[in-house]
Design a protein around this motif. Sequence first.
Motif, PDB file in Angstrom:
ATOM      1  N   THR A   5      -0.443  40.695  -0.304  1.00 35.69           N
ATOM      2  CA  THR A   5       0.913  40.390  -0.768  1.00 35.69           C
ATOM      3  C   THR A   5       1.386  39.073  -0.174  1.00 35.69           C
ATOM      4  O   THR A   5       1.963  38.227  -0.870  1.00 35.69           O
ATOM      5  CB  THR A   5       1.883  41.521  -0.385  1.00 35.69           C
ATOM      6  N   ASN A  55      -0.419  36.161  -1.844  1.00 35.30           N
ATOM      7  CA  ASN A  55       0.086  35.906  -3.191  1.00 35.30           C
ATOM      8  C   ASN A  55       1.382  35.099  -3.151  1.00 35.30           C
ATOM      9  O   ASN A  55       1.619  34.241  -4.019  1.00 35.30           O
ATOM     10  CB  ASN A  55       0.323  37.229  -3.925  1.00 35.30           C
ATOM     11  N   VAL A  56       2.222  35.345  -2.160  1.00 33.26           N
ATOM     12  CA  VAL A  56       3.451  34.565  -2.007  1.00 33.26           C
ATOM     13  C   VAL A  56       3.121  33.122  -1.664  1.00 33.26           C
ATOM     14  O   VAL A  56       3.672  32.176  -2.240  1.00 33.26           O
ATOM     15  CB  VAL A  56       4.354  35.192  -0.923  1.00 33.26           C
ATOM     16  N   ASP A  59       2.103  31.083  -4.648  1.00 33.71           N
ATOM     17  CA  ASP A  59       3.045  31.041  -5.767  1.00 33.71           C
ATOM     18  C   ASP A  59       3.817  29.720  -5.755  1.00 33.71           C
ATOM     19  O   ASP A  59       5.031  29.676  -5.553  1.00 33.71           O
ATOM     20  CB  ASP A  59       4.006  32.229  -5.684  1.00 33.71           C
ATOM     21  N   GLN A  99       7.361  28.821  -7.358  1.00 33.38           N
ATOM     22  CA  GLN A  99       8.579  29.387  -6.765  1.00 33.38           C
ATOM     23  C   GLN A  99       9.058  28.621  -5.533  1.00 33.38           C
ATOM     24  O   GLN A  99      10.162  28.879  -5.038  1.00 33.38           O
ATOM     25  CB  GLN A  99       8.332  30.851  -6.384  1.00 33.38           C
ATOM     26  N   GLN A 156      10.010  36.594   1.466  1.00 31.73           N
ATOM     27  CA  GLN A 156       9.525  36.847   0.108  1.00 31.73           C
ATOM     28  C   GLN A 156       8.425  37.904   0.075  1.00 31.73           C
ATOM     29  O   GLN A 156       8.392  38.743  -0.835  1.00 31.73           O
ATOM     30  CB  GLN A 156       9.028  35.532  -0.517  1.00 31.73           C
ATOM     31  N   ARG A 198       8.678  41.550  -1.818  1.00 29.99           N
ATOM     32  CA  ARG A 198       7.714  41.994  -2.834  1.00 29.99           C
ATOM     33  C   ARG A 198       7.102  43.330  -2.456  1.00 29.99           C
ATOM     34  O   ARG A 198       6.862  44.182  -3.320  1.00 29.99           O
ATOM     35  CB  ARG A 198       6.600  40.951  -2.992  1.00 29.99           C
ATOM     36  N   HIS A 199       6.846  43.508  -1.186  1.00 27.36           N
ATOM     37  CA  HIS A 199       6.207  44.758  -0.735  1.00 27.36           C
ATOM     38  C   HIS A 199       7.148  45.946  -0.942  1.00 27.36           C
ATOM     39  O   HIS A 199       6.695  47.054  -1.272  1.00 27.36           O
ATOM     40  CB  HIS A 199       5.835  44.629   0.738  1.00 27.36           C
ATOM     41  N   ALA A 254       9.583  46.053  -3.224  1.00 23.62           N
ATOM     42  CA  ALA A 254      10.011  46.173  -4.621  1.00 23.62           C
ATOM     43  C   ALA A 254       9.166  47.215  -5.349  1.00 23.62           C
ATOM     44  O   ALA A 254       7.946  47.287  -5.147  1.00 23.62           O
ATOM     45  CB  ALA A 254       9.911  44.832  -5.318  1.00 23.62           C
ATOM     46  N   ARG A 285       6.319  46.892 -11.288  1.00 20.59           N
ATOM     47  CA  ARG A 285       6.844  46.686 -12.628  1.00 20.59           C
ATOM     48  C   ARG A 285       6.048  47.454 -13.651  1.00 20.59           C
ATOM     49  O   ARG A 285       4.834  47.538 -13.548  1.00 20.59           O
ATOM     50  CB  ARG A 285       6.797  45.189 -12.969  1.00 20.59           C
TER      51      ARG A 285
END
Length: 219
Positions: free
Chosen positions: A82, A85-86, A89, A92, A209, A213-214, A216, A219
């Motif tokens: 995770t 991945n941030v 990115d 962003q 961030q 994300r962790h 959240a 989706r």
Amino acid sequence: MRMRLLLVVVVVLGTSVVLAADRNKPHPHKGVLKPYTEPAPLKLSTEETAQLAGGKAVMRQVEGENGGRGLAVFKVNAPPQTVWNVICDFPQYPKWIKNVKKTEVYRQEGENIDVAFTLAGLGFSIDYFIHHVYRHEKLWGTWTLDYSRQSDLDDSVGFWRVTPWPGNPEQSQVEYSVDVQVRGWIPGFVRGIIVDNGLKQATGWVKEQAEARHKAPPR
């Protein structure tokens, strides 16, 4: 105090720094700062380990050929993938990092990622092009300037590495190092914004961030 004085000068004189980045020209050299290879395993003292466990970042000044490099080590309450991945990115970054106004991934081939950055603040705006080599399966990567394009920065090198926190795969230890050499016409404080402030900000935006994300829901 120095930053406030510079801001006053910019406001009073109404000037801005005009630079010469050009994506259609090669950089004047192929590198003056020593680039990183695969980062060696980091050894922390007992005091530093306790500091990290308590949620405080460890900052080091690493001696280098051109005056030294800054190193930040910090803990993130999110799994290594995770966090990685941030870090990857890039689109962003302008939302997450102060002074980063624009990013553009203009070339990506496997582990090679080239990104254009625009950094702005206090009456200046500089553009530079970074060539990343990111070993995604190992969760570490290095970068230099993309010397096929002319950057406003004279040179830049650095690395990221993410490893599982000992005994807890849902947490991460993150290492970040950066060094920048500016050209003569760029205010010297720009290096401080990228290196000194960059080290402090990295412990903030990556942690914030990745942990968001962790937490959240999927989706």
